[in-house]
Design an enzyme around this catalytic site. Structure first.
Site, PDB file in Angstrom:
ATOM      1  CG  ASP A  68      74.949  18.741  52.259  1.00  0.00           C
ATOM      2  OD1 ASP A  68      75.700  18.560  51.289  1.00  0.00           O
ATOM      3  OD2 ASP A  68      75.295  18.514  53.439  1.00  0.00           O
ATOM      4  CG  ASP A  85      80.530  25.256  52.008  1.00  0.00           C
ATOM      5  OD1 ASP A  85      80.876  24.372  51.198  1.00  0.00           O
ATOM      6  OD2 ASP A  85      80.455  25.060  53.232  1.00  0.00           O
ATOM      7  CD  GLU A 120      81.121  18.634  52.585  1.00  0.00           C
ATOM      8  OE1 GLU A 120      82.340  18.757  52.775  1.00  0.00           O
ATOM      9  OE2 GLU A 120      80.282  19.446  53.041  1.00  0.00           O
ATOM     10  CD  GLU A 121      78.502  21.919  54.687  1.00  0.00           C
ATOM     11  OE1 GLU A 121      79.273  21.712  55.642  1.00  0.00           O
ATOM     12  OE2 GLU A 121      78.700  22.801  53.835  1.00  0.00           O
ATOM     13  CD  GLU A 136      83.730  21.896  49.811  1.00  0.00           C
ATOM     14  OE1 GLU A 136      83.372  23.062  50.086  1.00  0.00           O
ATOM     15  OE2 GLU A 136      83.119  20.876  50.219  1.00  0.00           O
TER      16      GLU A 136
END
Length: 386
Positions: free
Chosen positions: A75, A105, A137-138, A165
């Site tokens: 995501d 990202d 994740e975000e 990351e």
């Protein structure tokens, strides 16, 4: 016929899928499934409760213990309100950079890993590579825990995890954890000329927010000067607030959002309980002395553990050996690394690109970073897993 992509081509393909967290990621997951299948690699989906999103993991190489997990989230953050020079979901190459949402990202790492699958297969590995792709994740790192549980339940046990990351391929061995809270205060509205008969939800909220600020100030005052984090203490912060209807009515409701960024090793549930106890014992009684209908609701929307530095950690030793990076690096943002570590897996964060580009308009990754990551993965296979 197996599908072949360079890392740059694979990244352009992944960017083309609009996987903003509010959208489904299933088209991207289906593409990855088909791609892996074309190389004879079986993948496993872990859907969310709605069926609109899924994580995916796959094992490349022998199904034995001791392999390495290469982890990324699928995501990305929204683009609305940002001034982009071109379509965020169409990769654009310019001056040695690839622009597009998620390039840094963190689709850059996922793309490089996926593009290397043919090389992984050709390397006659003695230990496997595990590819792990999560969702959400975000917005709270919701997709990784069920994926990790399924991986460990249904497959061989890995020796280490690399969360890719963007760190400019430096070895990050620690990061802060986070909790996201929503507090709803319900007061008792009266005309403000009769203030003594009412309960202002805003005034009660101020007491709660002041508690948050006071705790941050206390943490700052007792911070360890040797702590590597910046700032070197746990912070409690009110980010948004709404409440009240008019200047002459005591506010019936007030809602605000809080995040707590805590040092690894601290227990997030201890912080949440302390906040809940303060609300229950120091704020709510005075409210209910006027109206029993008053209440304070505190919802925990997300908790993400910090990544603790490991003494003689397998992941750290491995990635330092491959990158040559012997520096001491920690970050204050959260990743899924702490969730892998909670399951007993040695974990570091290391991936291509810069966090400075994350979430920005005209997000980009230097193509040289993809090259560095490619060399890293080649060395991982040639020097560690073969």
């Amino acid at each position: 016929m197996p599908n072949i992509y360079t890392p740059k081509e694979m990244l352009a393909k992944l960017v083309s899928f609009n996987t903003v967290s509010s959208h489904s990621n299933l088209e991207l997951i289906a593409f990855v499934e088909d791609y892996l299948s074309s190389h004879g690699v079986t993948s496993h989906k872990v859907p969310d409760e709605t069926g609109e999103k899924a994580a995916l993991f796959a094992t490349v190489g022998p199904s034995v213990d001791g392999g390495i997990v290469l982890s990324a989230h699928t995501d990305v953050v929204p683009v609305e309100g940002q001034n982009w020079s071109s379509d965020p979901f169409t990769a654009r190459e310019e001056d040695g950079r690839l622009y597009g949402r998620g390039t840094a990202d963190m689709k850059g790492f996922a793309a490089t890993v996926l593009a290397k699958v043919p090389d992984f297969l050709a390397a006659s590995l003695s230990k496997p590579v595990h590819i792990a792709l999560s969702y959400d994740e975000e917005v709270g790192c919701f997709g990784a825990p069920p994926m990790i549980k399924s991986m460990l339940t249904n497959g061989p046990q890995p020796a280490a995890v690399i969360v890719g990351e963007p760190t400019n391929m430096k070895v990050v061995t620690g990061h802060k954890g986070i909790a996201v809270l929503k507090t709803q205060v319900h007061g008792h509205p009266v005309h403000s000329s009769q203030l003594h008969r009412g309960v202002s939800a805003i005034s009660a909220a101020v007491k709660l927010i002041s508690w948050l600020d006071d705790r941050t100030a206390e943490n700052k005052a007792k911070a360890d000067p040797e702590c590597p984090f910046e700032p070197p203490y746990t912070t409690l912060h009110c980010g948004t607030i709404q409440g009240g209807k008019a200047h002459n009515i005591t506010a019936q409701s007030c809602e605000f959002m809080t995040d707590i960024r805590l040092l690894p090793g601290e227990n997030i549930h201890d912080w949440i309980k302390a906040y809940q106890d303060f609300a229950k014992t120091h704020v709510l009684p005075d409210m209910q002395a006027i109206s029993k209908d008053c209440k304070i609701d505190i919802d925990v929307l997300a908790t993400v553990p910090g990544l603790s530095e490991e003494r003689d950690g397998t992941a750290e030793e491995l990635v330092r050996r491959l990158t040559g990076d012997n520096g001491h690096h920690v970050v204050v943002y959260a990743t899924e690394g702490g969730q892998f570590q909670e399951h007993g897996l040695s974990t570091v964060v290391c991936g291509p690109g810069s966090i400075d580009q994350a979430h920005q308009p005209d997000e980009f990754i230097e193509l040289a970073e993809l090259d560095r990551c490619t060399v890293f993965l080649d060395d991982l296979c040639g020097k560690v897993l073969r």
